[in-house]
Design a protein around this motif. Structure first.
Motif, PDB file in Angstrom:
ATOM      1  N   THR A 245     -23.399  11.022   4.912  1.00  0.00           N
ATOM      2  CA  THR A 245     -24.590  10.678   4.133  1.00  0.00           C
ATOM      3  C   THR A 245     -24.254  10.544   2.653  1.00  0.00           C
ATOM      4  OG1 THR A 245     -25.980  11.867   5.720  1.00  0.00           O
ATOM      5  CG2 THR A 245     -26.944  11.382   3.576  1.00  0.00           C
ATOM      6  N   ALA A 246     -23.452  11.468   2.125  1.00  0.00           N
ATOM      7  CA  ALA A 246     -23.090  11.421   0.705  1.00  0.00           C
ATOM      8  C   ALA A 246     -22.291  10.161   0.388  1.00  0.00           C
ATOM      9  CB  ALA A 246     -22.295  12.668   0.328  1.00  0.00           C
ATOM     10  N   PHE A 247     -21.339   9.824   1.258  1.00  0.00           N
ATOM     11  CA  PHE A 247     -20.502   8.644   1.027  1.00  0.00           C
ATOM     12  C   PHE A 247     -21.340   7.374   0.994  1.00  0.00           C
ATOM     13  CE2 PHE A 247     -17.574   5.248   2.405  1.00  0.00           C
ATOM     14  CZ  PHE A 247     -16.576   5.415   1.452  1.00  0.00           C
ATOM     15  N   ALA A 248     -22.347   7.316   1.858  1.00  0.00           N
ATOM     16  CA  ALA A 248     -23.231   6.146   1.881  1.00  0.00           C
ATOM     17  C   ALA A 248     -24.030   6.016   0.592  1.00  0.00           C
ATOM     18  CB  ALA A 248     -24.185   6.230   3.074  1.00  0.00           C
ATOM     19  N   ARG A 249     -24.175   7.115  -0.138  1.00  0.00           N
ATOM     20  CA  ARG A 249     -24.897   7.100  -1.415  1.00  0.00           C
ATOM     21  C   ARG A 249     -23.941   7.008  -2.605  1.00  0.00           C
ATOM     22  NH1 ARG A 249     -30.026   9.550  -1.201  1.00  0.00           N
ATOM     23  NH2 ARG A 249     -30.114   8.992  -3.404  1.00  0.00           N
ATOM     24  N   GLY A 250     -22.653   6.775  -2.331  1.00  0.00           N
ATOM     25  CA  GLY A 250     -21.679   6.650  -3.412  1.00  0.00           C
ATOM     26  C   GLY A 250     -21.262   7.977  -4.020  1.00  0.00           C
ATOM     27  N   ILE A 251     -21.401   9.057  -3.253  1.00  0.00           N
ATOM     28  CA  ILE A 251     -21.082  10.399  -3.732  1.00  0.00           C
ATOM     29  C   ILE A 251     -20.014  11.002  -2.828  1.00  0.00           C
ATOM     30  CG2 ILE A 251     -22.002  12.723  -4.148  1.00  0.00           C
ATOM     31  CD1 ILE A 251     -23.105  10.732  -6.087  1.00  0.00           C
ATOM     32  N   SER A 252     -19.064  11.716  -3.402  1.00  0.00           N
ATOM     33  CA  SER A 252     -18.068  12.411  -2.593  1.00  0.00           C
ATOM     34  C   SER A 252     -18.519  13.844  -2.329  1.00  0.00           C
ATOM     35  CB  SER A 252     -16.697  12.409  -3.290  1.00  0.00           C
ATOM     36  OG  SER A 252     -16.771  13.073  -4.534  1.00  0.00           O
ATOM     37  N   LEU A 253     -18.056  14.392  -1.214  1.00  0.00           N
ATOM     38  CA  LEU A 253     -18.423  15.752  -0.834  1.00  0.00           C
ATOM     39  C   LEU A 253     -17.203  16.653  -0.915  1.00  0.00           C
ATOM     40  CD1 LEU A 253     -20.869  17.433   0.625  1.00  0.00           C
ATOM     41  CD2 LEU A 253     -19.336  17.284   2.582  1.00  0.00           C
ATOM     42  N   CYS A 254     -17.347  17.774  -1.615  1.00  0.00           N
ATOM     43  CA  CYS A 254     -16.277  18.763  -1.725  1.00  0.00           C
ATOM     44  C   CYS A 254     -16.630  19.941  -0.829  1.00  0.00           C
ATOM     45  CB  CYS A 254     -16.128  19.217  -3.175  1.00  0.00           C
ATOM     46  SG  CYS A 254     -14.976  20.594  -3.403  1.00  0.00           S
ATOM     47  N   LEU A 255     -15.825  20.180   0.202  1.00  0.00           N
ATOM     48  CA  LEU A 255     -16.054  21.310   1.091  1.00  0.00           C
ATOM     49  C   LEU A 255     -15.328  22.529   0.551  1.00  0.00           C
ATOM     50  CD1 LEU A 255     -17.073  22.628   3.670  1.00  0.00           C
ATOM     51  CD2 LEU A 255     -15.065  21.708   4.858  1.00  0.00           C
ATOM     52  N   VAL A 256     -16.093  23.543   0.202  1.00  0.00           N
ATOM     53  CA  VAL A 256     -15.520  24.789  -0.302  1.00  0.00           C
ATOM     54  C   VAL A 256     -15.330  25.731   0.881  1.00  0.00           C
ATOM     55  CG1 VAL A 256     -15.829  26.730  -1.880  1.00  0.00           C
ATOM     56  CG2 VAL A 256     -16.693  24.464  -2.498  1.00  0.00           C
ATOM     57  N   PRO A 257     -14.117  26.201   1.133  1.00  0.00           N
ATOM     58  CA  PRO A 257     -13.904  27.098   2.271  1.00  0.00           C
ATOM     59  C   PRO A 257     -14.634  28.414   2.057  1.00  0.00           C
ATOM     60  CG  PRO A 257     -11.944  27.024   0.883  1.00  0.00           C
ATOM     61  CD  PRO A 257     -12.879  25.962   0.364  1.00  0.00           C
TER      62      PRO A 257
END
Length: 408
Positions: A166-178
């Motif tokens: 969903t974020a990528f489709a909005r031009g945003i990257s997602l950072c997964l914090v462990p």
């Protein structure tokens, strides 16, 4: 000669814009405070505000330079596209970034013209101009022992995968914090906002983002923090599904939840207390530290079963705990499901690959994650958004709680 004149005329607005931006930046940052009203404001601002202003002005100048160079190379610029579409440069930027509302017809016209002209939005320049990171974080205080399976394809990972799409489709990257340990710090994290998955009461992750003024959206209500927006995991409805299914059989139903005070545990325990009061059974409920995972659950469940031979079913919302209960059942000589019926909440790999497979609940995590991303971006854009209409949780029956094949 005429062609050269036309080229020069086309480049002049770019040169003027470049010159104006550079002069403006120099005016703000190089002149003494007494000679610039902008510098006076800058000097009175907080340290964080000064940092954002510096980034905004410096990055803005870099963005102009990139646009300027692109124009000199003959590539269509955002200004060219805006002129062709009959809109402002800002509207074109919003149409590609998705960070502000643009009329669907206008957006389509801009996208069509961009394709015809060969214009490609420079996302790096957009981030430089706005001073935004162009990324959001997904974080949880749940330890890996319960948030992910042995292959790291558990609850948190499923949410992360859907949120990233969903974020990528909005031009945003997602950072997964462990999942964070007691000594882990988030100071190096630079994001525009954060999605916090199932926060616990007094969660240090929420405290960190609040101290930085970072916009936060929760997946699952944050206990004691009614001020925070959230996407509902429908924990009470899930609890009713599981408990009503197990109570349909004979005998006592026990409950195993986590010690940490997450909303899903709180609502499960509340529904369990109501069901026990209505059925006339004495509650048989224990809590386990999430850090202990499957092994701790096996030890605690074995003690519970030995002390309460009347228990014929266990509701174990955490799938890692549920697989531990399977081990406890074997240790106490209980056959599943004939002597002990088990159901869990999350329908992940643990539930599907357990022996026997575990009855679980479809939480529609893909829709939940997408709704959380959209809600966070809407809050960053300061626009209102309608609450997401999520499907209700659905019970998935498996051999761990089904006495005979006739009921399948």
């Amino acid at each position: 000669m005429k062609a050269k004149q036309e080229q020069a005329a086309k480049r002049q607005p770019l040169i003027d814009r470049f010159d104006h931006s550079i002069q403006f930046s120099l005016h703000v940052f190089l002149l003494p405070a007494s000679s610039s009203r902008y510098a006076n404001r800058f000097a009175c601002a907080s340290t964080n505000t000064q940092s954002r202003l510096c980034k905004s002005f410096c990055f803005g100048a870099i963005g102009v330079i990139e646009d300027f160079i692109g124009g000199l190379m003959g590539k269509p610029t955002i200004a060219d596209l805006a002129k062709a579409a009959g809109v402002s440069v800002t509207t074109v930027s919003h149409a590609f970034s998705g960070r502000r509302y643009v009329e669907p017809e206008t957006r389509k016209r801009i996208e069509t013209l961009a394709q015809e002209m060969g214009y490609r939005p420079n996302h790096r320049a957009q981030r430089l101009r706005t001073g935004r990171a162009g990324s959001i974080a997904l974080v949880s205080s749940m330890p890996f022992a319960v948030a992910a399976g042995p292959s790291r394809l558990g609850f948190l990972m499923e949410i992360a995968a859907a949120a990233a799409v969903t974020a990528f489709a909005r031009g945003i990257s997602l950072c997964l914090v462990p999942p964070l340990g007691p000594r882990d710090r988030l100071d190096a994290l630079e994001v525009d906002g954060a999605i916090v998955v199932e926060p616990e009461r007094d969660d240090p992750v929420l405290d960190f983002f609040s101290s930085r003024g970072t916009e936060v959206v929760c997946i699952g209500r944050a206990p004691g923090r009614d001020d925070l927006p959230f996407v509902d995991l429908q924990s009470a409805a899930t609890a009713r599904l599981l408990l009503d299914h197990l109570l349909a059989g004979d005998g006592q139903v026990g409950l195993i939840t986590g010690e940490q005070r997450r909303n899903s545990y709180i609502e499960m325990e509340a529904v369990y207390a109501q069901r026990m009061a209505g059925s006339g059974f004495t509650p048989r409920a224990i809590r386990i530290d999430e850090q202990g995972g499957e092994e701790a659950a096996a030890i605690a469940a074995e003690s519970l079963l030995r002390a309460n031979p009347s228990i014929s079913a266990l509701c174990v919302p955490v799938d890692a705990f549920a697989t531990g209960v399977l081990n406890a059942a074997r240790a106490t000589g209980r056959q599943i499901p004939h002597d002990l019926r088990i159901a869990t909440r999350y329908d992940g790999m643990r539930a599907k690959l357990a022996t026997p497979p575990l009855t679980a609940v479809d939480l529609h995590l893909g829709e939940v994650a997408g709704a959380a991303v959209n809600l966070l971006l809407a809050r960053l854009e300061q626009v209102d958004v309608e609450p997401s209409d999520l499907p209700p949780p659905g019970l998935i029956l498996r051999p761990s709680s089904m006495i005979s094949c006739d009921t399948m």
